[in-house]
Design a protein around this motif. Structure first.
Motif, mmCIF file in Angstrom:
data_model
loop_
_atom_site.group_PDB
_atom_site.id
_atom_site.type_symbol
_atom_site.label_atom_id
_atom_site.label_comp_id
_atom_site.label_asym_id
_atom_site.label_seq_id
_atom_site.Cartn_x
_atom_site.Cartn_y
_atom_site.Cartn_z
ATOM 1 N N ALA A 55 0.810 -1.221 0.000
ATOM 2 C CA ALA A 55 0.000 0.000 0.000
ATOM 3 C C ALA A 55 0.844 1.273 0.000
ATOM 4 O O ALA A 55 0.512 2.222 -0.728
ATOM 5 N N CYS A 59 0.249 3.868 -2.957
ATOM 6 C CA CYS A 59 -0.381 5.164 -2.668
ATOM 7 C C CYS A 59 0.599 6.334 -2.673
ATOM 8 O O CYS A 59 0.239 7.440 -3.092
ATOM 9 N N SER A 95 1.227 -2.618 5.283
ATOM 10 C CA SER A 95 -0.094 -2.309 4.750
ATOM 11 C C SER A 95 -0.133 -2.755 3.298
ATOM 12 O O SER A 95 0.857 -2.639 2.573
ATOM 13 N N VAL A 97 -2.861 -3.768 -0.353
ATOM 14 C CA VAL A 97 -4.119 -3.578 -1.066
ATOM 15 C C VAL A 97 -4.341 -4.757 -2.002
ATOM 16 O O VAL A 97 -3.410 -5.245 -2.659
ATOM 17 N N PHE A 102 -7.973 -2.263 1.455
ATOM 18 C CA PHE A 102 -6.712 -2.066 2.146
ATOM 19 C C PHE A 102 -6.736 -2.654 3.553
ATOM 20 O O PHE A 102 -7.775 -2.673 4.218
ATOM 21 N N ASP A 104 -3.925 -2.884 7.232
ATOM 22 C CA ASP A 104 -2.767 -2.230 7.840
ATOM 23 C C ASP A 104 -2.545 -2.816 9.227
ATOM 24 O O ASP A 104 -3.475 -2.872 10.040
ATOM 25 N N ILE A 169 -9.691 3.417 7.150
ATOM 26 C CA ILE A 169 -9.061 2.624 6.082
ATOM 27 C C ILE A 169 -10.156 1.810 5.405
ATOM 28 O O ILE A 169 -11.253 1.650 5.954
ATOM 29 N N LEU A 173 -5.875 3.840 1.837
ATOM 30 C CA LEU A 173 -5.042 3.546 3.006
ATOM 31 C C LEU A 173 -5.347 4.485 4.163
ATOM 32 O O LEU A 173 -5.339 4.070 5.324
#
Length: 249
Positions: A55, A59, A95, A97, A102, A104, A169, A173
């Motif tokens: 993630a 991101c 984290s 996806v 997502f 974490d 989230i 994220l």
């Protein structure tokens, strides 16, 4: 994110389990001499073998698949050539996806030999997270999380890093509810909704109060400098308490 279907919940459980497994496997690989880059490669493989992506890379173009913070580093440590030493305190934050959802999670580990006060800090850091998790239920004030963690920290003579917050989230994220305090915050007035997805991640410290920037664009350090641990889960709010998405055996 508000969970609105069984498909949503199952997808969140899947990416949560993947992230939890990555932290577990990376933690088991910790030993003197391994570099944080080698550790990161292990985490990347767990994510990619399960069909997920990192993630922070996805991101934010973070320079690594996972965040690995050692000793004086509190959060967002960049994987690199640093070799893990005996006695190091290491935080692993993963984290990921998958299919647009997502997860974490994170944990702190000590590489033996273990100093008693750092061992206790790690143990109590996990306890602080669970104290916060115990406040999660539909209709309950979000402030109850930080208040409970703050009471625990004060009672046990710890401090909390007060500018690294939990967060919503799910479809991204970081989303609403943003800046969810894991310390007592008189300005926090929001209420937990049924199906709301967010993290709980207190940073418990032996004196640190704030996270400050270092020499690179990512790594954060405690101020004042002090050993600090973080434990994190992603959860869904229900009337019966939290569904913990990132918990693995």
């Amino acid at each position: 994110m508000i969970v609105s279907s069984e498909d949503d919940l199952n997808g969140l459980k899947e990416i949560g389990r993947i992230c939890g497994n990555a932290v577990k496997i990376m933690g088991a690989a910790l030993e003197p001499g391994i570099t944080t880059r080698e550790l990161d490669v292990i985490g990347r493989k767990v994510l990619e073998d399960a069909g997920a992506q990192s993630a922070p890379e996805f991101c934010y173009e973070f320079p690594g698949a996972t965040c690995i913070s050692v000793n004086e580093e509190v959060a967002h440590g960049i994987p690199g050539d640093r070799k893990i030493q005996a006695g190091d305190l290491v935080n692993i934050d993963v984290s990921g996806v998958k299919n647009g959802l997502f997860g974490d999670t994170g944990s702190s580990f000590i590489v033996p030999p273990v100093k008693p006060k750092i061992e206790k800090l790690c143990r109590d850091g996990k306890r602080a997270m669970w104290v916060g998790l115990g406040q999660v239920r539909t209709g309950h004030p979000m402030a109850a999380i930080g208040n409970a963690i703050g009471t625990f920290a004060r009672k046990n003579r710890y401090t909390l890093i007060q500018n690294l917050a939990s967060h919503g989230i799910g479809h991204s994220l970081h989303e609403e509810p943003k800046e969810l305090s894991t310390w007592p915050d008189p300005d926090e007035t929001r209420i937990m909704e049924e199906g709301l997805v967010f993290t709980i991640e207190p940073f418990l410290s032996l004196g640190g109060l704030w996270a400050e920037d270092g020499d690179d664009p990512w790594t954060l350090y405690s101020e004042p400098k002090a050993p600090t641990v973080q434990f994190e889960h992603t959860i869904v709010v229900t009337k019966n308490g939290p569904i913990i998405l990132t918990l693995v055996d």
